[in-house]
Design a protein around this motif. Structure first.
Motif, short mmCIF file in Angstrom:
data_model
loop_
_atom_site.label_atom_id
_atom_site.label_comp_id
_atom_site.label_asym_id
_atom_site.label_seq_id
_atom_site.Cartn_x
_atom_site.Cartn_y
_atom_site.Cartn_z
N ARG A 195 19.29 19.79 -1.24
CA ARG A 195 18.99 21.23 -1.42
C ARG A 195 17.49 21.42 -1.62
NH1 ARG A 195 23.34 20.86 -5.09
NH2 ARG A 195 25.23 21.35 -3.92
N ASP A 196 16.91 20.60 -2.50
CA ASP A 196 15.47 20.73 -2.78
C ASP A 196 14.64 20.52 -1.51
OD1 ASP A 196 16.20 21.06 -5.38
OD2 ASP A 196 15.61 19.06 -6.06
N ALA A 197 15.13 19.63 -0.65
CA ALA A 197 14.36 19.31 0.57
C ALA A 197 14.67 20.30 1.69
CB ALA A 197 14.68 17.89 1.01
N GLY A 198 15.59 21.23 1.43
CA GLY A 198 15.93 22.24 2.45
C GLY A 198 16.75 21.67 3.60
N GLY A 235 16.46 13.53 4.80
CA GLY A 235 16.79 13.97 3.44
C GLY A 235 17.47 12.88 2.63
N SER A 236 17.99 11.87 3.30
CA SER A 236 18.70 10.80 2.60
C SER A 236 17.82 9.57 2.41
CB SER A 236 19.96 10.40 3.38
OG SER A 236 20.74 11.53 3.63
N PRO A 243 23.93 14.07 -7.51
CA PRO A 243 22.46 14.14 -7.62
C PRO A 243 21.78 14.12 -6.25
CG PRO A 243 23.38 12.44 -9.07
CD PRO A 243 24.50 12.92 -8.21
N GLY A 244 22.37 13.38 -5.30
CA GLY A 244 21.82 13.30 -3.94
C GLY A 244 21.89 14.65 -3.24
N ILE A 300 30.22 14.71 3.30
CA ILE A 300 29.04 15.58 3.36
C ILE A 300 28.52 15.44 4.79
CG2 ILE A 300 26.78 16.09 2.33
CD1 ILE A 300 29.02 15.89 0.24
N HIS A 301 28.40 16.57 5.47
CA HIS A 301 27.96 16.51 6.87
C HIS A 301 26.57 17.11 7.02
CE1 HIS A 301 28.09 16.35 11.15
NE2 HIS A 301 27.90 17.66 11.25
N MET A 302 25.70 16.36 7.66
CA MET A 302 24.33 16.83 7.90
C MET A 302 24.12 16.96 9.41
SD MET A 302 23.02 14.51 4.84
CE MET A 302 24.58 13.73 4.93
#
Ligand SMILES: Cc1cc2nc3c(=O)[nH]c(=O)nc-3n(C[C@H](O)[C@H](O)[C@H](O)COP(=O)(O)OP(=O)(O)OC[C@H]3O[C@@H](n4cnc5c(N)ncnc54)[C@H](O)[C@@H]3O)c2cc1C
Length: 419
Positions: free
Chosen positions: A157-160, A50-51, A151-152, A188-190
């Motif tokens: 969010r858009d990419a789920g 996503g990044s 914006p990131g 921000i934790h992914m």
């Protein structure tokens, strides 16, 4: 088919493996003595689909210019720039338009998500055991950093993508070794992103490819391609070119020069970066997974019993010349967050300092597929995300070569994009 693969970086190794899985007779030519000795050697190892986003983005030219004089700037120009660098920067600037950026981001992310699933599948099916850790945290030092990542977050969010915005206390729960004296806003934790050792994976997959019959010819430089028949390879010291049914160019940064005599102009530039890797001094003081210091654009990665710190984007200059201030920035970031994590060179321990050249196309997505020249296929230009894109790029190329549709939408990833 008999297929030659040029280059044994992460892209060449994954490509050779997938082609061998499909039953082809594959030979890999590599100028170095082993696999993954160039750009795939000591990258940050982050796999965060996503990044993955183009550097050619709205507002980037202003950021680059605004930061040029700053000591710890993430992007640097080494003057004088070559004609190739200037031409590349012009194309890069044009690709910063919003619509172009959005289209390229979608292409990169589709491929990156697909690639992560293929990476997991290969790891499980082949029982590959390499240094890896789950989770990726973007560290926000201040409100300003937080504003800049908004914006990131919409992109995620858009990419789920699953992520959580957490305060400093929350980040410390995930990474308890963060310096208690460092004040910061949060992160921000992914949880589903990861970090893994690209070179180690490449070496393991090379062995699996060899088990499938892939031949590796190391210390073998492909000097030139035959313009009359592209799938033939001329090796220095050999009188007759070696003939193949197909050839796949996976030579990273060197690809552009090899393809130029065939009339294929690939607008590629080296965007240099650095990493330092050091043995962990005390596990309790070390990171558990991967983090990104948003302000300095520096990644801190836990790779087994080492910590790796990687960053910087330098246009111009050369691989041989190390810029001291870029390496100091890596040490500064490590010290700010994990001061006791690594053994340092002063104690006689072996800290590996590395400079690598990202094979970067100005608009970002790689070129994968048939070149349009009979017999010649391309898998190149993976820029700052080659590890995260490698397994998917290779599987997609193999499917296209088999005459099948790839499992991922390949719109905009063919050579036609360059026209
Ligand atoms: C500092 C830094 C951090 C990075 N962090 C990340 C990250 O966190 N995540 C991520 O996904 N990516 C990251 N990257 C990017 C990633 O490392 C690259 O995209 C990737 O390694 C490119 O792989 P490649 O196989 O195309 O190139 P390479 O690894 O350079 O392989 C090309 C191979 O071709 C060989 N070759 C060239 N010419 C010839 C010839 N004529 N004959 C025979 N062999 C030849 C070379 O010797 C080389 O082995 C980072 C890069 C840098 C520099």
């Amino acid at each position: 088919m008999r297929i030659a693969v040029i280059g044994a970086g992460i892209i060449g190794i994954t490509t050779a493996y997938e082609l061998a899985v499909d039953g082809h007779e594959v030979t890999v030519f590599e100028r170095r003595g082993a696999a993954a000795e160039e750009t795939s050697f000591a990258n940050a190892g982050v796999v965060a689909p996503g990044s993955v986003t183009p550097w050619a983005a709205p507002g980037m030219p202003g950021k680059v210019l605004g930061n040029l004089l700053s000591r710890h700037a993430a992007i640097k120009l080494s003057l004088p720039l070559s004609g190739n660098d200037l031409a590349w920067m012009w194309k890069w600037w044009r690709a910063c338009k919003l619509e172009t950026y959005l289209a390229n981001r979608a292409r990169l992310q589709r491929l990156a998500f697909y690639s992560q699933s293929r990476l997991h599948q290969l790891t499980a099916d082949l029982q590959l055991d390499y240094d890896r850790a789950e989770g990726y945290t973007v560290l926000l030092r201040s409100e300003k950093d937080s504003r800049l990542v908004q914006p990131g977050l919409q992109i995620l969010r858009d990419a789920g993508v699953a992520f959580s915005e957490i305060n400093a206390e929350g980040v410390r729960k995930i990474e308890p070794a963060i310096n208690p004296d460092t004040e910061f806003l949060g992160g921000i934790h992914m949880p589903n992103d990861e970090v893994a050792n690209c070179r180690q994976f490449a070496l393991l997959l090379k062995d699996k490819a060899r088990d499938l019959g892939v031949k590796f010819e190391f210390n073998t430089t492909v000097d030139q391609l035959n313009t009359a028949q592209a799938a033939s390879v001329l090796i220095p010291g050999e009188n007759t070119p070696r003939q193949f049914d197909r050839m796949v160019m996976c030579a990273g940064l060197a690809s552009a020069a090899l393809l130029k005599p065939l009339g294929l102009k690939i607008p590629m530039a080296a965007v240099y970066g650095y990493s330092i890797s050091a043995p962990i001094r005390e596990a309790l003081n070390a990171p558990r997974s991967a983090l990104m210091d948003e302000r300095y654009k520096v990644a801190i990665s836990r790779l087994g019993n080492r910590v790796r710190v990687a960053g910087s984007a330098e246009i111009g200059g050369s691989l041989a010349k190390h810029r001291a201030s870029s390496i100091q920035t890596l040490y500064k970031v490590l010290h700010d967050w994990f001061p006791g994590a690594a053994q340092n060179a002063n104690t006689g321990s072996s800290v590996q300092v590395w400079k690598g050249a990202r094979p970067m196309l100005p608009d970002a997505p790689p070129i994968i597929g048939d070149s349009g020249i009979p017999g010649l296929w391309l898998n190149l230009g993976h820029g700052s995300s080659g590890w995260a894109l490698s397994c998917g790029s290779a599987r997609a190329l193999a499917d296209l070569m088999a005459g099948k549709a790839a499992e991922v939408n390949m719109e905009g990833l063919s050579v036609a994009r360059l026209n």
